[in-house]
Enzyme design. Structure first.
Site, PDB file in Angstrom:
ATOM      1  N   ASN A 146      43.295  26.667  27.831  1.00 56.49           N
ATOM      2  CA  ASN A 146      44.746  26.880  27.957  1.00 56.49           C
ATOM      3  C   ASN A 146      45.601  26.022  27.034  1.00 56.49           C
ATOM      4  O   ASN A 146      46.687  26.462  26.694  1.00 56.49           O
ATOM      5  CB  ASN A 146      45.439  26.893  29.606  1.00 56.49           C
ATOM      6  CG  ASN A 146      45.228  25.196  30.077  1.00 56.49           C
ATOM      7  OD1 ASN A 146      44.441  24.628  29.656  1.00 56.49           O
ATOM      8  ND2 ASN A 146      45.729  25.166  31.263  1.00 56.49           N
ATOM      9  N   GLU A 244      41.383  15.745  35.596  1.00 52.14           N
ATOM     10  CA  GLU A 244      42.815  16.444  35.313  1.00 52.14           C
ATOM     11  C   GLU A 244      42.203  17.769  36.081  1.00 52.14           C
ATOM     12  O   GLU A 244      41.732  18.603  35.139  1.00 52.14           O
ATOM     13  CB  GLU A 244      43.447  16.433  34.140  1.00 52.14           C
ATOM     14  CG  GLU A 244      43.854  15.336  33.487  1.00 52.14           C
ATOM     15  CD  GLU A 244      44.851  14.702  34.267  1.00 52.14           C
ATOM     16  OE1 GLU A 244      45.589  15.137  35.243  1.00 52.14           O
ATOM     17  OE2 GLU A 244      44.897  13.376  33.944  1.00 52.14           O
ATOM     18  N   CYS A 278      48.353  24.154  34.780  1.00 46.08           N
ATOM     19  CA  CYS A 278      47.772  23.599  36.124  1.00 46.08           C
ATOM     20  C   CYS A 278      48.960  22.937  36.573  1.00 46.08           C
ATOM     21  O   CYS A 278      48.904  22.704  38.011  1.00 46.08           O
ATOM     22  CB  CYS A 278      46.726  22.542  36.042  1.00 46.08           C
ATOM     23  SG  CYS A 278      47.121  21.292  34.616  1.00 46.08           S
ATOM     24  N   GLU A 455      46.808  10.517  32.221  1.00 49.49           N
ATOM     25  CA  GLU A 455      46.676  10.667  30.668  1.00 49.49           C
ATOM     26  C   GLU A 455      48.031  10.311  30.172  1.00 49.49           C
ATOM     27  O   GLU A 455      49.056  11.043  30.715  1.00 49.49           O
ATOM     28  CB  GLU A 455      46.243  11.902  30.375  1.00 49.49           C
ATOM     29  CG  GLU A 455      44.750  12.075  30.832  1.00 49.49           C
ATOM     30  CD  GLU A 455      43.976  13.416  30.167  1.00 49.49           C
ATOM     31  OE1 GLU A 455      44.924  14.457  30.134  1.00 49.49           O
ATOM     32  OE2 GLU A 455      42.929  13.310  29.984  1.00 49.49           O
TER      33      GLU A 455
END
Ligand code: ADP
Length: 475
Positions: A146, A244, A278, A455
């Protein structure tokens, strides 16, 4: 093409995978597809390279990374077109990804120079205590389709900045962007074996990355189910993780909110990347008093979004990545209708005469219920349900009633309430009146089953450093 030990290569078997444009269905390219053997070789080369890379200074690593950031920007338009062609997002969003992806590289180039240790007060005068930070070793990085550029740079850049070496496996549907990123690393002059790219079947490459003892860390972005599998498969070699994983973001609109700002916020948090992010809103909760006004305004603006081929400058919503994604979206909408949900706009596929892609009309569902699939499962598409609530306590409980905990949004003009929501929402990222709470400087990461670690931000590089305690007895 694979990139192992500083060389562009084919796989041993000569196998390839086809890359399709999800907007048109047309084949874009064919790339080498490898398996365990090549992955093992890449890991071994990365391990060899680590022995000298770990001895470089932060400044040396920073200079190389800065070159990569510059090259990504210089080649930005071409890479943006590659992103749009292989995963479908609007070209305007792909250009934004070039900015964020290259910014991560620059940010971590700077952080490479700031890896500090500590001295610790000793219990006696004849001892000197220290904490030093050192790179973890070889990192196995697995990225999704994505954000084919920024997910790669948000992992590789901090790993390299810390002094680790990397073997990357991008999503098999979007390797062309990863190849372009690796061309930049090659051109910047990274030493052989420091960064390696393997493309191919996820299970085979994943099995080698998780079981090989030379890999000391797995950094992954993708579904919670695959994340759990990678953690299980790495148990025997006790690796470190950055995970993640999935999300199910609630978007809360309190009665005192600025409704127009909330509508715009809901549109951008829901329909960015066609809902395939997400941190995309998956549930809207609106205070009963303003639910009708909010629903009407949201439906009007949603139905005005331009859907089409991402390469058209005017496109705001592109295709879904594939038929499977479209089927999931359709099943969530059908299930919502079966539970007496009302379709305020959209609710069906969209066909274009010259395009074979999986297009779906941006959709708003009213009168949503907790029993609907969409209330619990991540939709990953352009559909949003509206729930209503009466009290703050009720909405907090409903918003937190999920095993996910990545991002949450709340619109209110009451500062105290905003602060209470910030404290009570069990999410790693909270946007108060802010539909875009993600920047290079911020630590991105989820709570609960949405992940492990951060991150970005000053925290990002820490994920790739070991802390070593040293005690010196002074004679
Ligand atoms: P998505 O729904 O975003 O495709 P996935 O979790 O399936 O999410 O995929 C994210 C990344 O994980 C991709 O690079 C994919 O190829 C990879 N992947 C999927 N299954 C495995 C596996 N068993 N081992 C290693 N990587 C995997």
């Amino acid at each position: 093409m694979l990139y192992i030990n500083g060389e562009w290569r084919d796989s041993f078997s000569g196998d390839t995978i086809e890359i399709l444009n999800p907007a048109t269905g047309v084949k874009l390219s064919e790339v080498a597809s490898c398996g365990r053997e090549e992955t093992r070789e890449a890991i071994e080369k990365a391990h060899e390279a680590f022995q000298t890379w770990k001895q470089t200074t932060g400044l040396e690593r920073a200079q190389l990374l800065k070159k990569v950031a510059d090259l990504l920007r210089e080649n930005g338009e071409e890479i943006a077109k590659t992103i749009t062609k292989e995963m479908g997002k609007p070209i305007t969003e792909a250009r934004r990804e070039i900015i964020s992806g290259s910014n991560y590289v620059e940010w971590f180039a700077e952080e490479a120079k700031r890896i500090y240790g500590e001295t610790i007060p000793a219990p006696s005068f004849d001892k000197h205590l220290m904490l030093i930070q050192q790179p973890i070793g070889v990192v196995g990085a697995i990225t999704p389709w994505n954000y084919p550029l920024s997910m790669v740079t948000r992992k590789i850049a901090p790993a390299l900045a810390a002094g680790c070496t990397v073997v990357l496996k991008p999503a098999p549907s979007t390797p062309l962007t990863a190849i372009k990123v690796f061309e930049c690393f090659h051109q910047a002059g990274f030493p052989k074996g420091v960064v390696n790219l393997v493309i191919g079947p996820a299970e085979e490459i994943g099995a080698e990355l998780t079981s090989n003892p030379l890999v000391r860390k797995i950094t992954f972005t993708g579904s919670t189910a695959v994340g759990k599998k990678l953690i299980r498969d790495s148990a025997d070699t006790v690796k470190k993780f950055s995970m993640e994983l999935g999300g199910h973001a609630p978007f809360i609109v309190i009665a005192d909110a600025n409704v127009d700002a909330a509508v715009d916020g809901a549109i951008s948090t829901k329909f960015v990347n066609n809902g395939q992010t997400c941190i995309c809103t998956n549930r809207i909760y609106v205070a009963e008093e303003i639910a009708e006004e909010f629903g009407k305004k949201l439906a009007v603006k949603t139905s005005q979004l331009t859907v089409g081929n991402g390469l058209n400058e005017s496109t705001q919503v592109g295709p879904l990545i594939n038929e499977q994604a479209l089927n999931k979206v359709e099943s969530h909408v059908k299930d919502a209708i079966d539970h007496n949900g009302e379709i305020l706009c959209g609710g069906e596929r969209l066909e274009f005469p010259n395009l074979k892609g999986c297009f779906y009309k941006p959709t708003v569902i009213n009168h949503a219920k907790e029993t609907m699939k969409i209330a619990k499962e991540e939709t990953f598409g352009p559909v949003v349900p509206i729930f209503t609530f009466k009290t703050e306590e009720e909405v907090i409980n409903k918003a937190n009633d999920t095993h996910y905990g990545l991002a949450a949004y709340c619109y209110t003009t009451d500062l105290g309430r905003g602060l209470r929501m910030m404290r009570e929402l069990d999410y790693g990222i909270v946007g108060i009146n802010d539909p875009a709470p993600i920047v290079t400087q911020s630590p991105f990461g989820g709570l609960k089953e949405s992940g492990i670690g951060k991150e970005g931000g000053k925290q990002g590089i820490q994920e790739y450093l070991e802390k070593k305690f040293v005690s010196i007895l002074i004679e």
